[in-house]
Design a protein around this motif. Structure first.
Motif, mmCIF file in Angstrom:
data_model
loop_
_atom_site.group_PDB
_atom_site.id
_atom_site.type_symbol
_atom_site.label_atom_id
_atom_site.label_comp_id
_atom_site.label_asym_id
_atom_site.label_seq_id
_atom_site.Cartn_x
_atom_site.Cartn_y
_atom_site.Cartn_z
ATOM 1 N N ALA A 8 0.825 -1.206 0.000
ATOM 2 C CA ALA A 8 0.000 0.000 0.000
ATOM 3 C C ALA A 8 0.862 1.259 0.000
ATOM 4 O O ALA A 8 0.558 2.232 -0.698
ATOM 5 C CB ALA A 8 -0.942 0.001 1.192
ATOM 6 N N ALA A 9 1.946 1.245 0.772
ATOM 7 C CA ALA A 9 2.841 2.407 0.824
ATOM 8 C C ALA A 9 3.483 2.646 -0.534
ATOM 9 O O ALA A 9 3.634 3.797 -0.968
ATOM 10 C CB ALA A 9 3.914 2.201 1.882
ATOM 11 N N ASN A 10 3.845 1.582 -1.207
ATOM 12 C CA ASN A 10 4.455 1.715 -2.531
ATOM 13 C C ASN A 10 3.444 2.276 -3.535
ATOM 14 O O ASN A 10 3.795 3.103 -4.375
ATOM 15 C CB ASN A 10 4.995 0.361 -3.004
ATOM 16 C CG ASN A 10 6.034 0.501 -4.064
ATOM 17 O OD1 ASN A 10 6.952 1.316 -3.944
ATOM 18 N ND2 ASN A 10 5.903 -0.280 -5.108
ATOM 19 N N GLU A 11 2.196 1.835 -3.454
ATOM 20 C CA GLU A 11 1.150 2.355 -4.347
ATOM 21 C C GLU A 11 0.906 3.838 -4.067
ATOM 22 O O GLU A 11 0.690 4.631 -4.992
ATOM 23 C CB GLU A 11 -0.145 1.557 -4.180
ATOM 24 C CG GLU A 11 -0.046 0.132 -4.660
ATOM 25 C CD GLU A 11 0.376 0.011 -6.117
ATOM 26 O OE1 GLU A 11 -0.137 0.763 -6.964
ATOM 27 O OE2 GLU A 11 1.238 -0.839 -6.406
ATOM 28 N N ARG A 12 0.941 4.208 -2.796
ATOM 29 C CA ARG A 12 0.767 5.624 -2.428
ATOM 30 C C ARG A 12 1.909 6.461 -3.008
ATOM 31 O O ARG A 12 1.687 7.549 -3.532
ATOM 32 C CB ARG A 12 0.702 5.744 -0.906
ATOM 33 C CG ARG A 12 0.334 7.115 -0.410
ATOM 34 C CD ARG A 12 0.207 7.159 1.092
ATOM 35 N NE ARG A 12 1.478 6.860 1.743
ATOM 36 C CZ ARG A 12 1.720 5.796 2.493
ATOM 37 N NH1 ARG A 12 0.768 4.908 2.719
ATOM 38 N NH2 ARG A 12 2.899 5.598 3.046
ATOM 39 N N ARG A 13 3.136 5.936 -2.936
ATOM 40 C CA ARG A 13 4.287 6.642 -3.512
ATOM 41 C C ARG A 13 4.122 6.827 -5.013
ATOM 42 O O ARG A 13 4.451 7.878 -5.557
ATOM 43 C CB ARG A 13 5.574 5.880 -3.231
ATOM 44 C CG ARG A 13 6.083 6.063 -1.849
ATOM 45 C CD ARG A 13 7.469 5.471 -1.688
ATOM 46 N NE ARG A 13 7.749 5.334 -0.280
ATOM 47 C CZ ARG A 13 7.734 4.189 0.376
ATOM 48 N NH1 ARG A 13 7.495 3.063 -0.251
ATOM 49 N NH2 ARG A 13 7.989 4.157 1.658
ATOM 50 N N LYS A 14 3.624 5.791 -5.706
ATOM 51 C CA LYS A 14 3.413 5.885 -7.155
ATOM 52 C C LYS A 14 2.458 7.030 -7.487
ATOM 53 O O LYS A 14 2.680 7.773 -8.443
ATOM 54 C CB LYS A 14 2.871 4.573 -7.706
ATOM 55 C CG LYS A 14 3.890 3.473 -7.800
ATOM 56 C CD LYS A 14 3.263 2.205 -8.358
ATOM 57 C CE LYS A 14 4.245 1.063 -8.371
ATOM 58 N NZ LYS A 14 3.646 -0.193 -8.872
ATOM 59 N N ALA A 15 1.406 7.164 -6.697
ATOM 60 C CA ALA A 15 0.434 8.235 -6.922
ATOM 61 C C ALA A 15 1.071 9.600 -6.680
ATOM 62 O O ALA A 15 0.841 10.552 -7.442
ATOM 63 C CB ALA A 15 -0.776 8.044 -6.014
ATOM 64 N N ILE A 16 1.880 9.719 -5.645
ATOM 65 C CA ILE A 16 2.537 10.997 -5.334
ATOM 66 C C ILE A 16 3.532 11.362 -6.424
ATOM 67 O O ILE A 16 3.618 12.517 -6.846
ATOM 68 C CB ILE A 16 3.216 10.926 -3.948
ATOM 69 C CG1 ILE A 16 2.147 10.824 -2.853
ATOM 70 C CG2 ILE A 16 4.097 12.140 -3.706
ATOM 71 C CD1 ILE A 16 2.705 10.531 -1.479
ATOM 72 N N VAL A 17 4.287 10.379 -6.911
ATOM 73 C CA VAL A 17 5.244 10.624 -7.985
ATOM 74 C C VAL A 17 4.516 11.124 -9.226
ATOM 75 O O VAL A 17 4.935 12.096 -9.866
ATOM 76 C CB VAL A 17 6.060 9.348 -8.305
ATOM 77 C CG1 VAL A 17 6.807 9.484 -9.611
ATOM 78 C CG2 VAL A 17 7.034 9.066 -7.175
ATOM 79 N N ALA A 18 3.403 10.486 -9.569
ATOM 80 C CA ALA A 18 2.643 10.889 -10.755
ATOM 81 C C ALA A 18 2.097 12.307 -10.601
ATOM 82 O O ALA A 18 2.098 13.086 -11.566
ATOM 83 C CB ALA A 18 1.501 9.906 -10.999
ATOM 84 N N ARG A 19 1.667 12.642 -9.393
ATOM 85 C CA ARG A 19 1.103 13.965 -9.143
ATOM 86 C C ARG A 19 2.153 15.065 -9.304
ATOM 87 O O ARG A 19 1.866 16.158 -9.783
ATOM 88 C CB ARG A 19 0.514 13.997 -7.731
ATOM 89 C CG ARG A 19 -0.292 15.237 -7.446
ATOM 90 C CD ARG A 19 -0.925 15.241 -6.071
ATOM 91 N NE ARG A 19 -1.256 13.925 -5.563
ATOM 92 C CZ ARG A 19 -0.956 13.493 -4.329
ATOM 93 N NH1 ARG A 19 -0.294 14.270 -3.492
ATOM 94 N NH2 ARG A 19 -1.296 12.290 -3.933
ATOM 95 N N HIS A 20 3.393 14.799 -8.904
ATOM 96 C CA HIS A 20 4.442 15.820 -8.897
ATOM 97 C C HIS A 20 5.397 15.725 -10.087
ATOM 98 O O HIS A 20 6.324 16.532 -10.189
ATOM 99 C CB HIS A 20 5.260 15.717 -7.603
ATOM 100 C CG HIS A 20 4.489 16.094 -6.376
ATOM 101 N ND1 HIS A 20 4.349 17.392 -5.959
ATOM 102 C CD2 HIS A 20 3.801 15.339 -5.484
ATOM 103 C CE1 HIS A 20 3.623 17.418 -4.860
ATOM 104 N NE2 HIS A 20 3.267 16.189 -4.557
ATOM 105 N N ALA A 21 5.209 14.772 -10.978
ATOM 106 C CA ALA A 21 6.184 14.494 -12.047
ATOM 107 C C ALA A 21 6.415 15.699 -12.954
ATOM 108 O O ALA A 21 7.569 16.042 -13.256
ATOM 109 C CB ALA A 21 5.725 13.296 -12.869
ATOM 110 N N GLU A 22 5.359 16.343 -13.390
ATOM 111 C CA GLU A 22 5.505 17.459 -14.337
ATOM 112 C C GLU A 22 6.271 18.624 -13.706
ATOM 113 O O GLU A 22 7.203 19.165 -14.302
ATOM 114 C CB GLU A 22 4.119 17.922 -14.799
ATOM 115 C CG GLU A 22 4.167 18.916 -15.922
ATOM 116 C CD GLU A 22 2.780 19.275 -16.430
ATOM 117 O OE1 GLU A 22 2.611 20.414 -16.900
ATOM 118 O OE2 GLU A 22 1.878 18.418 -16.354
#
Length: 99
Positions: A8-22
């Motif tokens: 779950a923590a890894n999935e949360r990190r994936k979402a945060i990375v996608a949100r801040h990528a640009e």
């Protein structure tokens, strides 16, 4: 099988990375090509972002059971799961070597 909390923590990190990528990409480009003042400002802005916004914080995990080690990127599986599925014939195009 990995702990549910780690997956779950890894999935949360994936979402945060996608949100801040640009925004991270813009700041990284400013650090690379900007004037010294722009670089300093971009570095400060990068430092203010959450730690989990960096893509290096994501861990490659087995897509079936979440095992973090022995990950084969091409298949998205751990070495153990890959071997089991290959022996059962569940991976198309994968055959056991014999010579």
């Amino acid at each position: 099988m990995a702990k549910k909390s780690k997956i779950a923590a890894n999935e949360r990190r994936k979402a945060i990375v996608a949100r801040h990528a640009e925004r991270r990409a813009e700041l990284k480009e400013a650090v690379r090509t900007g004037t010294p003042e722009e670089r300093a400002q971009a570095v400060r802005a990068l430092a203010r972002q959450p730690r989990d916004a960096s893509a290096t914080r994501i861990r490659n995990r087995d897509s079936v059971d979440g095992r973090p080690r022995g990950h084969l990127t091409k298949f998205g599986l751990s070495r153990i799961r890959f071997r089991e599925m290959a022996h059962r014939g569940e991976l198309p195009g994968v055959t056991k070597a014999s010579w």
